[in-house]
Motif scaffolding. Structure first.
Motif, PDB file in Angstrom:
ATOM      1  N   ASP A 392       5.475  10.492  -2.848  1.00  0.00           N
ATOM      2  CA  ASP A 392       6.941  10.363  -2.865  1.00  0.00           C
ATOM      3  C   ASP A 392       7.509  10.215  -1.458  1.00  0.00           C
ATOM      4  OD1 ASP A 392       7.148  10.608  -5.655  1.00  0.00           O
ATOM      5  OD2 ASP A 392       7.088  12.792  -5.522  1.00  0.00           O
ATOM      6  N   ARG A 396      10.057   7.006   1.104  1.00  0.00           N
ATOM      7  CA  ARG A 396      11.276   7.503   1.750  1.00  0.00           C
ATOM      8  C   ARG A 396      11.161   7.435   3.269  1.00  0.00           C
ATOM      9  NH1 ARG A 396      11.835  12.657   1.067  1.00  0.00           N
ATOM     10  NH2 ARG A 396      10.097  13.180  -0.340  1.00  0.00           N
ATOM     11  N   TYR A 397       9.956   7.752   3.787  1.00  0.00           N
ATOM     12  CA  TYR A 397       9.786   7.695   5.234  1.00  0.00           C
ATOM     13  C   TYR A 397       9.801   6.245   5.724  1.00  0.00           C
ATOM     14  CZ  TYR A 397       8.140   9.007   9.884  1.00  0.00           C
ATOM     15  OH  TYR A 397       8.034   9.204  11.245  1.00  0.00           O
ATOM     16  N   ASP A 399      11.721   3.941   4.523  1.00  0.00           N
ATOM     17  CA  ASP A 399      13.145   3.618   4.640  1.00  0.00           C
ATOM     18  C   ASP A 399      13.745   4.240   5.905  1.00  0.00           C
ATOM     19  OD1 ASP A 399      12.858   2.288   2.250  1.00  0.00           O
ATOM     20  OD2 ASP A 399      13.766   3.887   1.036  1.00  0.00           O
ATOM     21  N   THR A 400      13.322   5.461   6.222  1.00  0.00           N
ATOM     22  CA  THR A 400      13.805   6.121   7.442  1.00  0.00           C
ATOM     23  C   THR A 400      13.406   5.330   8.681  1.00  0.00           C
ATOM     24  OG1 THR A 400      13.698   8.302   6.412  1.00  0.00           O
ATOM     25  CG2 THR A 400      13.668   8.239   8.809  1.00  0.00           C
TER      26      THR A 400
END
Length: 538
Positions: A392, A396-397, A399-400
């Motif tokens: 997960d 998300r990372y 996108d960061t």
């Protein structure tokens, strides 16, 4: 004299066709041994693999090539030359450093060019300091290379030589940060000559000054790029080994080693049994120890280097301020290392390596398209997020990182992406890398030189290790040397350049020889069965 394998060593099986295994194979061939190489993947390279995706040819491992003469030694062992096999391109600049205050510095390997750049960047006093630093780096390299890097160790007593005194006199046992600070007062410049310690697994404030030898390789010896990508190097090594008579088998998973007492008598794959007189094992240490059925006793548990998230993207545009290699430093520095090596947290203000190989070789992408690799150091899975969490956390990372890169001037990056591959510690773990890191055991003092896991195996008389987990350590130059040192353990000969007569390659065991055309992705999330597979990644 260092120890060598007792008994016959006429036929050597090398497990793993990464850089270490291929270097070992070439040196063994040059010493007159019959060599069989077994690799679990469908192509050579190990960590230095390749992914073909939508017309983009992406290197999946190292992107920085230094000390190419060490690769040339391996080719020369069979009467060949690196430069005849690989079109090697010097990079100018070697790196571009971009800082949070908006300043930039091009890192040149020529002394005069770099001194002029440092003077432009930080003034004449810092330029004079750079020249003194360069001289120190050269002397440091000369003190270490022959006795401490390109050397087999049988005991810590092997350290007791004249070069140890020279290394001590040069301040090699002090702290890296402090030693660099003796030459340069500008904090930005100190970063350029000390960040390399992170890839050895130790923050510059805690690393031995001796590790500045990595900065020597990057900033003095020169940085190169093989036309066709970094994967062109192992591919050429595999072709040279085949031409010299080696048998190479791809897509072959090693399941076990047959033994008779303390000797390995055969390497067994999914489809074949290959008798041998000796074996060179190059996978990561957990895989090697599982094959051997034993783990060496150490007073302290191995500490592993930080890992990395790597985002490979093919884009329909690029950004002119990016060099082939660009280091984008965040404002934070010391706290970044605490996050990576102590707190087990993602960098709150990341320093990133951005590689744009199409700046040098446009043929790696479709016409008018560009390749960018973003490497973000992150904690390994021993102290940071575990492999399950990364399923997960990874997207998300990603996108960061994209948001941060856009903030740092890569405007429109996300919209420009046409093909991508995200690699996280979970993927490194699936490939058999301990603690989910491709950088193996950290180079702390007690995991360096004679204190690093040895390339000889207690209780197995005819097995040798090679790869980044054993001596001399992590990085393309040292991994190539590990193959050479493993071969020296087998042959007992000083491995020098020699000519040879090419015997014909003879396929056997129903395997495939040569270097096949790359297919598939060497770094996907693996199935549970594949996660326990043995083979070469060193």
């Amino acid at each position: 004299m260092t120890r060598t394998l007792p008994g016959p060593t006429d036929h050597v099986v090398v497990v793993g066709a990464g850089l270490a295994g291929l270097a070992a194979a070439l040196h063994l061939l040059g010493a007159g041994r019959r060599v069989t190489v077994v690799e679990r993947e469908e192509l050579p390279g190990g960590r230095a693999g390749r992914l073909d995706l939508a017309g983009y040819r992406m290197d999946t491992g190292p992107t920085v090539l230094t000390m190419p003469e060490l690769a040339d030694e391996a080719f020369a062992a069979v009467g060949e030359s690196l430069r005849e096999r690989v079109d090697l391109l010097p990079l100018h600049p070697a790196y571009r450093a971009c800082f949070a205050d908006g300043s930039t510095l091009d890192v040149h390997t020529g002394a005069d060019a770099m001194a002029a750049e440092v003077e432009r960047f930080a003034g004449p006093a810092e330029a004079a300091g750079y020249r003194r630093l360069r001289d120190w780096l050269q002397r440091l390299y000369r003190a270490q290379m022959r006795r401490f890097i390109d050397a087999n160790f049988d005991s810590p007593l092997n350290l007791l030589n004249a070069d140890l005194a020279r290394l001590a006199a040069l301040g090699g046992f002090g702290r890296l940060d402090a030693r660099i600070g003796r030459f340069l007062s500008d904090e930005r410049l100190r970063r350029v000559f000390s960040f390399q310690a992170l890839y050895a697994g130790v923050p510059p404030a805690r690393a031995l000054a001796a590790y500045a030898v990595i900065a020597y390789m990057d900033t003095v010896a020169g940085v190169y790029f093989p036309r066709g990508g970094m994967h062109a190097l192992p591919r050429a090594m595999a072709e040279a080994a085949t031409g010299a008579g080696a048998e190479l088998y791809f897509g072959q998973r090693v399941t076990r080693l047959e033994r008779s007492g303390e000797r390995v008598t055969a390497v067994v794959t999914d489809t074949a049994r290959i008798p041998c007189d000796a074996v060179v094992l190059t996978p990561d240490l957990p895989v090697v120890y599982r094959l051997l059925g034993r783990r060496p006793r150490r007073p302290l548990r191995l500490r592993h280097s930080p890992s990395a998230v790597v985002l490979h993207v093919g884009t329909n545009r690029t950004w002119p301020h990016l060099a082939h290699h660009t280091i984008s430093f965040g404002a934070a520095w010391h706290s970044t290392f605490d996050e990576l090596t102590r707190a087990g947290a993602l960098m709150s203000d990341p320093s990133l390596l951005i590689t744009r190989p199409t700046a040098t070789d446009p043929g790696l992408a479709p016409p008018g398209r560009h390749l960018h690799y973003v490497l973000a150091p992150c904690p390994n899975t021993d102290i940071g997020p575990d492999t399950a969490t990364w399923s997960d956390l990874g997207p998300r990372y990603r996108d960061t990182l994209l948001r941060e890169l856009e903030r740092r001037g890569l405007h429109g990056l996300e919209a420009a992406i046409e093909a991508q591959c995200l690699v996280t510690p979970a993927d490194w773990h699936a490939l058999g890398h301990a603690a989910g890191t491709p950088f193996s055991a950290a180079h702390t003092f007690l995991q360096t030189g004679p204190f690093r896991p040895r390339n000889l195996v207690h209780g197995t008389r005819n097995a040798v290790l090679a790869g980044c987990g054993t001596t001399p350590g992590v990085g393309v130059p040292t991994v190539l040397l590990s193959g050479k040192l493993a071969a020296a353990r087998v042959t007992g000969l000083p491995l020098r350049r020699r000519t040879r007569t090419r015997p014909p390659a003879a396929p056997a065991h129903g395997g495939r020889t040569g270097a096949p055309a790359p297919t598939g992705c060497p770094v996907p999330p693996r199935t549970p069965a594949a996660r326990t597979s043995e083979g070469g990644t060193g």
